[in-house]
Design a protein around this motif. Structure first.
Motif, short mmCIF file in Angstrom:
data_model
loop_
_atom_site.label_atom_id
_atom_site.label_comp_id
_atom_site.label_asym_id
_atom_site.label_seq_id
_atom_site.Cartn_x
_atom_site.Cartn_y
_atom_site.Cartn_z
N PHE A 109 0.91 -1.33 0.02
CA PHE A 109 0.04 -0.01 0.15
C PHE A 109 0.80 1.26 -0.05
CE2 PHE A 109 -3.93 -2.39 1.04
CZ PHE A 109 -3.25 -3.49 2.00
N TYR A 160 0.77 5.37 0.92
CA TYR A 160 0.12 6.49 1.59
C TYR A 160 0.96 7.84 1.30
CZ TYR A 160 -2.17 2.88 4.40
OH TYR A 160 -2.95 1.62 4.70
N SER A 177 -3.19 13.25 8.68
CA SER A 177 -2.95 12.15 8.77
C SER A 177 -2.64 11.31 7.43
CB SER A 177 -4.48 11.42 8.97
OG SER A 177 -4.33 10.02 9.26
N LEU A 178 -2.19 9.79 7.56
CA LEU A 178 -2.02 9.22 6.04
C LEU A 178 -3.36 9.20 5.50
CD1 LEU A 178 -0.17 8.32 8.72
CD2 LEU A 178 0.31 6.50 7.06
N MET A 179 -2.96 9.41 4.19
CA MET A 179 -4.12 9.14 3.08
C MET A 179 -3.82 7.90 2.26
SD MET A 179 -6.32 11.12 4.24
CE MET A 179 -7.59 10.99 2.85
N LEU A 180 -4.46 7.04 2.07
CA LEU A 180 -4.22 5.89 1.32
C LEU A 180 -4.42 6.37 -0.14
CD1 LEU A 180 -3.56 2.89 1.05
CD2 LEU A 180 -6.15 2.39 0.96
N THR A 199 -3.45 0.61 -3.65
CA THR A 199 -3.35 -0.63 -3.15
C THR A 199 -2.64 -1.55 -4.44
OG1 THR A 199 -5.02 -0.87 -1.60
CG2 THR A 199 -4.17 -3.03 -2.42
N ARG A 206 1.86 -6.01 3.04
CA ARG A 206 1.06 -7.08 4.04
C ARG A 206 1.85 -8.42 3.75
NH1 ARG A 206 -5.03 -6.68 2.94
NH2 ARG A 206 -4.77 -4.96 4.34
N ALA A 254 -4.50 -10.62 7.70
CA ALA A 254 -4.91 -9.12 7.24
C ALA A 254 -4.20 -8.30 8.28
CB ALA A 254 -6.18 -8.78 7.01
N GLN A 257 0.35 -6.26 8.69
CA GLN A 257 0.82 -5.20 7.91
C GLN A 257 1.81 -4.21 8.37
OE1 GLN A 257 -2.51 -3.36 5.80
NE2 GLN A 257 -1.57 -1.52 5.41
N SER A 266 -11.04 8.53 1.78
CA SER A 266 -11.62 9.00 3.18
C SER A 266 -11.22 8.31 4.41
CB SER A 266 -13.20 8.72 2.82
OG SER A 266 -13.53 7.24 2.91
N GLN A 267 -11.35 9.07 5.25
CA GLN A 267 -10.64 8.36 6.52
C GLN A 267 -11.70 7.62 7.30
OE1 GLN A 267 -9.53 12.39 8.26
NE2 GLN A 267 -7.47 11.93 7.97
N GLN A 300 -6.93 -0.58 15.47
CA GLN A 300 -5.25 -0.40 15.76
C GLN A 300 -4.98 0.95 16.42
OE1 GLN A 300 -2.79 -2.83 13.15
NE2 GLN A 300 -4.92 -3.36 11.95
N TYR A 356 -1.45 3.30 16.18
CA TYR A 356 -0.06 3.91 15.88
C TYR A 356 0.34 4.91 16.71
CZ TYR A 356 -0.73 0.10 12.29
OH TYR A 356 -0.98 -1.06 11.48
N PHE A 403 -2.48 7.67 15.94
CA PHE A 403 -3.36 7.49 15.15
C PHE A 403 -4.11 6.12 15.29
CE2 PHE A 403 -2.32 10.79 12.06
CZ PHE A 403 -0.96 10.75 12.17
N PHE A 433 -9.70 -1.37 9.23
CA PHE A 433 -9.71 -1.90 7.93
C PHE A 433 -11.06 -1.28 7.25
CE2 PHE A 433 -5.98 -4.27 7.09
CZ PHE A 433 -5.55 -4.61 7.92
N TYR A 450 -11.09 -6.60 4.25
CA TYR A 450 -9.74 -6.70 4.95
C TYR A 450 -8.75 -6.03 4.08
CZ TYR A 450 -10.78 -9.79 8.62
OH TYR A 450 -11.12 -10.36 9.78
N ASN A 451 -9.32 -5.41 3.11
CA ASN A 451 -8.42 -4.75 1.74
C ASN A 451 -7.59 -3.44 2.30
OD1 ASN A 451 -7.43 -5.01 -0.69
ND2 ASN A 451 -9.21 -3.73 -1.64
N LYS A 452 -8.13 -2.66 2.84
CA LYS A 452 -7.74 -1.24 3.02
C LYS A 452 -7.53 -0.77 4.66
CE LYS A 452 -10.34 0.58 0.14
NZ LYS A 452 -10.87 1.26 -0.82
N LEU A 453 -6.32 -0.56 5.00
CA LEU A 453 -6.24 0.13 6.46
C LEU A 453 -6.27 1.37 6.33
CD1 LEU A 453 -5.63 -0.80 9.06
CD2 LEU A 453 -3.35 -0.52 8.85
N ILE A 454 -7.41 1.98 7.04
CA ILE A 454 -7.60 3.47 6.85
C ILE A 454 -7.47 3.87 8.08
CG2 ILE A 454 -9.44 5.21 6.27
CD1 ILE A 454 -8.55 3.69 3.83
N PHE A 455 -6.74 5.35 8.29
CA PHE A 455 -6.18 5.98 9.31
C PHE A 455 -7.16 7.25 9.67
CE2 PHE A 455 -2.16 4.26 10.39
CZ PHE A 455 -1.96 3.44 9.14
N GLY A 456 -7.35 7.29 11.08
CA GLY A 456 -7.83 8.53 11.60
C GLY A 456 -6.89 9.73 11.43
N ALA A 457 -7.59 10.98 12.00
CA ALA A 457 -7.06 12.28 11.73
C ALA A 457 -5.76 12.33 12.49
CB ALA A 457 -7.95 13.29 11.85
N GLY A 458 -5.92 11.63 13.80
CA GLY A 458 -4.62 11.79 14.61
C GLY A 458 -4.78 12.91 15.76
#
Lengths: 117, 111
Positions: A34, A36, A43-46, A49, A97, A103, A106, B1-2, B33, B35, B88, B92, B96-104
């Motif tokens: 991935f 970012y 924050s981290l923006m994806l 993938t 990953r 899953a 990562q 999007s977060q 999770q 971080y 942060f 997911f 389980y495809n994408k791990l998306i983060f909060g604003a922190g």
């Protein structure tokens, strides 16, 4: 174990040039990686993938022709920022990953700081 | 999007005090999770809490999860100056495809 490296850690380039960032999983195989992007104090923006051997899936709003992703092997993915402009200056972080794990396994690289002049 | 929204955005405390950071998320999750990121550096995985868990501890860290409210909190007890970092939450999205983060939350611990 489970180390992800990025190279370079820091790069400065002129506007209009292309920059390639490498992401490697050093001690495990990564079917999925991935990318970012992180702007200062955000924050981290994806962005996308990347699956080994297939085309990357980009998030909405991310230009696939500008951010070229190649995942040619199970341990290497590259992000090329083409025709970079100052607004592309950012911190780019890759994540890998583990193929054999769940899953939740990562792992993140240390990031690459891109500055476009 | 977060996936997650966190509050506060910034927190400033004295060494020895406790720091509490909150995260709210939008979709159903299997786990959440937390971080940590030191300024300009990569991410450090702190703790994972599963959707069937309500609380989890790791050293000075305590994480709670309330799936009915779609929220989680991270408590750092007896904070130290070395805890100064951004924190942060992440979950997911898309299965389980994408791990998306909060604003922190940017935490500053003053000696």
């Amino acid at each position: 174990g489970a180390v992800v490296s990025q190279h370079p850690s820091r790069v400065i380039c002129k506007s209009g040039t292309s920059v390639k960032i490498e992401c490697r999983s050093l001690d495990f195989q990564a079917t999925t990686m991935f990318w970012y992007r992180q702007f200062p104090k955000q924050s981290l923006m994806l962005m996308a993938t990347s699956n080994e051997g297939s085309k990357a899936t980009y998030e909405q709003g991310v230009e696939k022709d500008k951010f070229l992703i190649n995942h040619a092997s199970l341990t290497l993915s590259t992000l090329t920022v083409t025709s970079a402009h100052p607004e592309d200056s950012s911190f780019y972080i890759c994540s890998a990953r583990r193929s054999s794990g769940g899953a939740n396994e990562q792992f993140f690289g240390p990031g690459t700081r891109l500055t476009v002049l | 999007s977060q996936q997650g929204e966190e509050d506060p955005q910034a927190l400033s405390i004295q060494e020895g005090e406790n720091a509490t950071m909150n995260c709210s998320y939008k979709t159903s999750i299997n786990n959440l999770q937390w971080y940590r990121q030191n300024s300009g550096r990569g991410l450090v995985h702190l703790i994972l809490i599963r959707s069937n868990e309500r609380e989890k501890h790791s050293g000075r860290l305590r994480v709670t999860l309330d799936t009915s409210k779609k929220s989680s909190s991270l408590l750092i007890t007896a904070s130290r100056a070395a805890d100064t970092a951004s924190y942060f939450c992440a979950a997911f999205s898309g299965g389980y495809n994408k791990l998306i983060f909060g604003a922190g939350t940017r935490l500053a611990v003053h000696p």
